[in-house]
Scaffold this motif. Structure first.
Motif, PDB file in Angstrom:
ATOM      1  N   ASP A 137      -9.718 -91.815  42.547  1.00 18.71           N
ATOM      2  CA  ASP A 137      -8.465 -91.100  42.333  1.00 18.71           C
ATOM      3  C   ASP A 137      -7.631 -91.971  42.861  1.00 18.71           C
ATOM      4  O   ASP A 137      -6.174 -92.228  42.777  1.00 18.71           O
ATOM      5  N   LEU A 138      -7.624 -92.844  44.447  1.00 20.48           N
ATOM      6  CA  LEU A 138      -6.735 -93.688  45.095  1.00 20.48           C
ATOM      7  C   LEU A 138      -6.059 -94.650  43.560  1.00 20.48           C
ATOM      8  O   LEU A 138      -4.877 -95.134  43.943  1.00 20.48           O
ATOM      9  N   VAL A 139      -7.056 -95.222  43.021  1.00 18.42           N
ATOM     10  CA  VAL A 139      -6.270 -96.645  42.526  1.00 18.42           C
ATOM     11  C   VAL A 139      -5.681 -96.183  41.298  1.00 18.42           C
ATOM     12  O   VAL A 139      -6.305 -96.752  39.627  1.00 18.42           O
ATOM     13  N   SER A 140      -6.160 -94.488  40.820  1.00 15.32           N
ATOM     14  CA  SER A 140      -5.884 -93.623  39.306  1.00 15.32           C
ATOM     15  C   SER A 140      -4.055 -93.725  39.300  1.00 15.32           C
ATOM     16  O   SER A 140      -3.564 -94.556  40.676  1.00 15.32           O
ATOM     17  N   GLN A 141      -3.543 -93.605  38.959  1.00 13.68           N
ATOM     18  CA  GLN A 141      -1.867 -93.694  38.020  1.00 13.68           C
ATOM     19  C   GLN A 141      -1.867 -92.463  39.572  1.00 13.68           C
ATOM     20  O   GLN A 141      -0.170 -93.258  39.584  1.00 13.68           O
ATOM     21  N   ALA A 142      -1.796 -91.519  39.927  1.00 16.27           N
ATOM     22  CA  ALA A 142      -1.490 -90.398  40.650  1.00 16.27           C
ATOM     23  C   ALA A 142      -1.573 -90.936  41.561  1.00 16.27           C
ATOM     24  O   ALA A 142      -0.735 -90.705  43.089  1.00 16.27           O
ATOM     25  N   GLY A 143      -2.959 -91.635  42.502  1.00 19.97           N
ATOM     26  CA  GLY A 143      -3.250 -92.225  43.471  1.00 19.97           C
ATOM     27  C   GLY A 143      -2.595 -93.769  43.567  1.00 19.97           C
ATOM     28  O   GLY A 143      -1.380 -93.766  45.227  1.00 19.97           O
ATOM     29  N   MET A 144      -1.569 -93.855  42.415  1.00 20.57           N
ATOM     30  CA  MET A 144      -0.982 -95.599  42.450  1.00 20.57           C
ATOM     31  C   MET A 144       0.655 -94.709  43.477  1.00 20.57           C
ATOM     32  O   MET A 144       1.441 -95.173  44.371  1.00 20.57           O
ATOM     33  N   ILE A 145       0.954 -93.297  42.243  1.00 18.67           N
ATOM     34  CA  ILE A 145       2.249 -92.757  42.938  1.00 18.67           C
ATOM     35  C   ILE A 145       2.318 -92.292  44.724  1.00 18.67           C
ATOM     36  O   ILE A 145       3.645 -92.521  45.417  1.00 18.67           O
ATOM     37  N   ALA A 146       1.037 -91.896  44.977  1.00 21.77           N
ATOM     38  CA  ALA A 146       0.745 -91.838  46.304  1.00 21.77           C
ATOM     39  C   ALA A 146       1.301 -93.260  47.185  1.00 21.77           C
ATOM     40  O   ALA A 146       1.591 -92.988  48.543  1.00 21.77           O
ATOM     41  N   LEU A 147       1.062 -93.973  47.138  1.00 26.92           N
ATOM     42  CA  LEU A 147       0.440 -95.102  47.693  1.00 26.92           C
ATOM     43  C   LEU A 147       2.382 -95.467  47.788  1.00 26.92           C
ATOM     44  O   LEU A 147       2.460 -96.109  48.516  1.00 26.92           O
ATOM     45  N   VAL A 148       3.357 -95.136  46.654  1.00 29.87           N
ATOM     46  CA  VAL A 148       4.456 -95.734  46.819  1.00 29.87           C
ATOM     47  C   VAL A 148       5.032 -95.400  47.573  1.00 29.87           C
ATOM     48  O   VAL A 148       5.901 -94.774  48.525  1.00 29.87           O
ATOM     49  N   ASN A 149       5.259 -93.849  47.340  1.00 33.57           N
ATOM     50  CA  ASN A 149       5.623 -92.811  48.125  1.00 33.57           C
ATOM     51  C   ASN A 149       5.614 -92.323  49.578  1.00 33.57           C
ATOM     52  O   ASN A 149       5.936 -91.915  50.268  1.00 33.57           O
ATOM     53  N   SER A 150       4.141 -92.958  49.692  1.00 33.63           N
ATOM     54  CA  SER A 150       3.621 -93.255  50.931  1.00 33.63           C
ATOM     55  C   SER A 150       4.395 -94.333  51.899  1.00 33.63           C
ATOM     56  O   SER A 150       4.491 -94.323  53.253  1.00 33.63           O
ATOM     57  N   ALA A 151       4.161 -95.795  51.290  1.00 31.06           N
ATOM     58  CA  ALA A 151       4.403 -96.497  51.582  1.00 31.06           C
ATOM     59  C   ALA A 151       6.300 -96.375  51.516  1.00 31.06           C
ATOM     60  O   ALA A 151       7.303 -97.224  52.326  1.00 31.06           O
ATOM     61  N   LEU A 152       7.597 -95.200  51.216  1.00 28.89           N
ATOM     62  CA  LEU A 152       8.954 -95.404  51.086  1.00 28.89           C
ATOM     63  C   LEU A 152       8.744 -94.456  52.029  1.00 28.89           C
ATOM     64  O   LEU A 152      10.156 -94.566  53.320  1.00 28.89           O
ATOM     65  N   LEU A 153       8.211 -93.260  52.443  1.00 32.22           N
ATOM     66  CA  LEU A 153       8.006 -92.709  54.031  1.00 32.22           C
ATOM     67  C   LEU A 153       7.267 -93.254  55.093  1.00 32.22           C
ATOM     68  O   LEU A 153       8.478 -93.450  56.157  1.00 32.22           O
ATOM     69  N   GLY A 154       6.467 -94.662  55.289  1.00 31.82           N
ATOM     70  CA  GLY A 154       6.724 -94.681  56.272  1.00 31.82           C
ATOM     71  C   GLY A 154       7.794 -96.200  56.302  1.00 31.82           C
ATOM     72  O   GLY A 154       8.351 -96.239  57.645  1.00 31.82           O
ATOM     73  N   LEU A 155       8.467 -97.058  55.738  1.00 31.59           N
ATOM     74  CA  LEU A 155       9.259 -97.105  55.939  1.00 31.59           C
ATOM     75  C   LEU A 155      10.566 -96.384  56.187  1.00 31.59           C
ATOM     76  O   LEU A 155      11.272 -97.395  57.182  1.00 31.59           O
ATOM     77  N   ALA A 156      11.197 -95.654  55.532  1.00 29.01           N
ATOM     78  CA  ALA A 156      12.540 -93.819  56.005  1.00 29.01           C
ATOM     79  C   ALA A 156      11.794 -94.157  57.719  1.00 29.01           C
ATOM     80  O   ALA A 156      12.868 -94.015  58.710  1.00 29.01           O
ATOM     81  N   THR A 157      10.517 -93.952  58.443  1.00 31.27           N
ATOM     82  CA  THR A 157      10.230 -93.802  59.551  1.00 31.27           C
ATOM     83  C   THR A 157      10.242 -94.896  60.669  1.00 31.27           C
ATOM     84  O   THR A 157      11.013 -94.537  61.771  1.00 31.27           O
ATOM     85  N   THR A 158       9.958 -96.044  59.531  1.00 34.41           N
ATOM     86  CA  THR A 158      10.692 -97.101  60.062  1.00 34.41           C
ATOM     87  C   THR A 158      12.271 -97.818  60.933  1.00 34.41           C
ATOM     88  O   THR A 158      12.698 -98.302  61.674  1.00 34.41           O
ATOM     89  N   LEU A 159      12.787 -97.358  59.654  1.00 29.41           N
ATOM     90  CA  LEU A 159      14.050 -97.765  60.192  1.00 29.41           C
ATOM     91  C   LEU A 159      15.111 -96.626  61.108  1.00 29.41           C
ATOM     92  O   LEU A 159      15.762 -96.563  61.875  1.00 29.41           O
ATOM     93  N   THR A 160      14.367 -95.137  61.229  1.00 28.70           N
ATOM     94  CA  THR A 160      14.847 -93.993  61.352  1.00 28.70           C
ATOM     95  C   THR A 160      14.908 -94.954  62.854  1.00 28.70           C
ATOM     96  O   THR A 160      15.108 -94.252  64.136  1.00 28.70           O
ATOM     97  N   ALA A 161      13.241 -95.130  63.339  1.00 27.12           N
ATOM     98  CA  ALA A 161      12.839 -95.109  64.894  1.00 27.12           C
ATOM     99  C   ALA A 161      14.188 -96.652  65.025  1.00 27.12           C
ATOM    100  O   ALA A 161      14.345 -96.640  66.364  1.00 27.12           O
ATOM    101  N   LEU A 162      14.645 -97.702  64.635  1.00 25.15           N
ATOM    102  CA  LEU A 162      15.030 -98.838  64.818  1.00 25.15           C
ATOM    103  C   LEU A 162      16.449 -98.221  65.274  1.00 25.15           C
ATOM    104  O   LEU A 162      16.912 -98.679  65.643  1.00 25.15           O
ATOM    105  N   LEU A 163      17.109 -97.230  64.025  1.00 27.95           N
ATOM    106  CA  LEU A 163      18.348 -96.872  64.041  1.00 27.95           C
ATOM    107  C   LEU A 163      18.578 -96.234  65.451  1.00 27.95           C
ATOM    108  O   LEU A 163      19.291 -96.263  66.089  1.00 27.95           O
ATOM    109  N   LEU A 164      17.186 -95.365  66.400  1.00 29.81           N
ATOM    110  CA  LEU A 164      17.175 -94.610  67.523  1.00 29.81           C
ATOM    111  C   LEU A 164      16.980 -95.705  68.557  1.00 29.81           C
ATOM    112  O   LEU A 164      16.633 -94.873  69.841  1.00 29.81           O
ATOM    113  N   ALA A 165      16.882 -96.552  68.167  1.00 24.57           N
ATOM    114  CA  ALA A 165      16.442 -98.262  69.610  1.00 24.57           C
ATOM    115  C   ALA A 165      14.978 -97.702  70.001  1.00 24.57           C
ATOM    116  O   ALA A 165      14.888 -98.167  71.150  1.00 24.57           O
TER     117      ALA A 165
END
Length: 244
Positions: A137-165
């Motif tokens: 399921d992780l390497v299926s098409q839905a799983g690939m979309i899940a990985l992209v969504n999760s990477a975006l959430l992780g990146l957004a969390t990192t940027l938010t944490a850096l903006l908060l010093a």
């Protein structure tokens, strides 16, 4: 040749299932390709803005954040649609297996030459395509979309944490935890839908008489089979004895 209505209906239904499965596959591929195109375009634009340094001021991060949010929202919607299409594909596959079983039972001599699974086959064919490993399921098409969504959430969390010093050594683990949690949530949603489909299909298969009735046992010897034995007429002689 006599008209076989049951065989005609079964073949028509089997062909209809093939067309439905092809339609589901085409729609799934089209949505996945569209999502990849949008994500790739947003990544290229963001990389261009970061490398060239424009637009200047506060608009650059806002544009990048907007593109990331757009891709994330699109990824969530496409992921939900992919789960729905995968569910339909699994049900169509089970329906085709049931009809294939009917056709194989009609012609037992051809059963050894039918490679695709039927309900009469032992082993991993009967529960498939529901009993699957989570990595598939992780390497299926839905799983690939899940990985992209999760990477975006992780990146957004990192940027938010850096903006908060927040220090970088703290932002990176938080982003990793958020991304892992997001992947787990996506996989749980996929597995929950698969389990629901398996339960529904299992209920249908158990409530319908898909197994042919066993042949009646042979009658014991000496039992009348419904054919009356020939009778002989007798007549009495003068001495009172009966003669044929």
């Amino acid at each position: 040749m006599a008209d076989d209505t049951e065989l005609t209906i079964a073949l028509a239904e089997y062909q209809h299932l093939r067309e439905l499965s092809r339609t589901v596959h085409d729609q799934s591929v089209a949505r996945f390709t569209f999502f990849l195109a949008v994500a790739s375009g947003a990544t290229a634009v963001s990389a261009g803005l970061i490398s060239t340094g424009g637009p200047h001021g506060r608009f650059g991060p806002a544009v990048v954040a907007g593109l990331g949010l757009l891709v994330l929202l699109l990824g969530i919607f496409v992921f939900a649609r992919q789960i729905e299409l995968n569910d339909r594909g699994r049900r169509y596959a089970v329906a085709a297996t049931v009809l294939r079983t009917y056709l194989a039972r009609r012609a037992p001599a051809l059963s050894p030459f039918i490679i695709m699974p039927t309900l009469d086959d032992p082993g991993p064919f009967a529960p498939e395509p529901f009993n699957r490993h989570w990595f598939r399921d992780l390497v299926s098409q839905a799983g690939m979309i899940a990985l992209v969504n999760s990477a975006l959430l992780g990146l957004a969390t990192t940027l938010t944490a850096l903006l908060l010093a927040a220090p970088a050594w703290l932002a990176a683990p938080i982003a990793a935890v958020v991304a892992a949690t997001s992947v787990t949530a996506h996989l749980r949603a996929m597995r929950r839908r698969i389990a629901r489909s398996a339960a529904h299909v299992g209920t249908v298969l158990t409530t319908r008489p898909l197994t042919p009735p066993p042949p009646p046992p042979p009658p014991p010897p000496g039992v009348d089979h419904g054919v009356a034995a020939p009778t002989q007429r007798h007549k009495k002689g003068k001495s009172g004895a009966t003669t044929p």
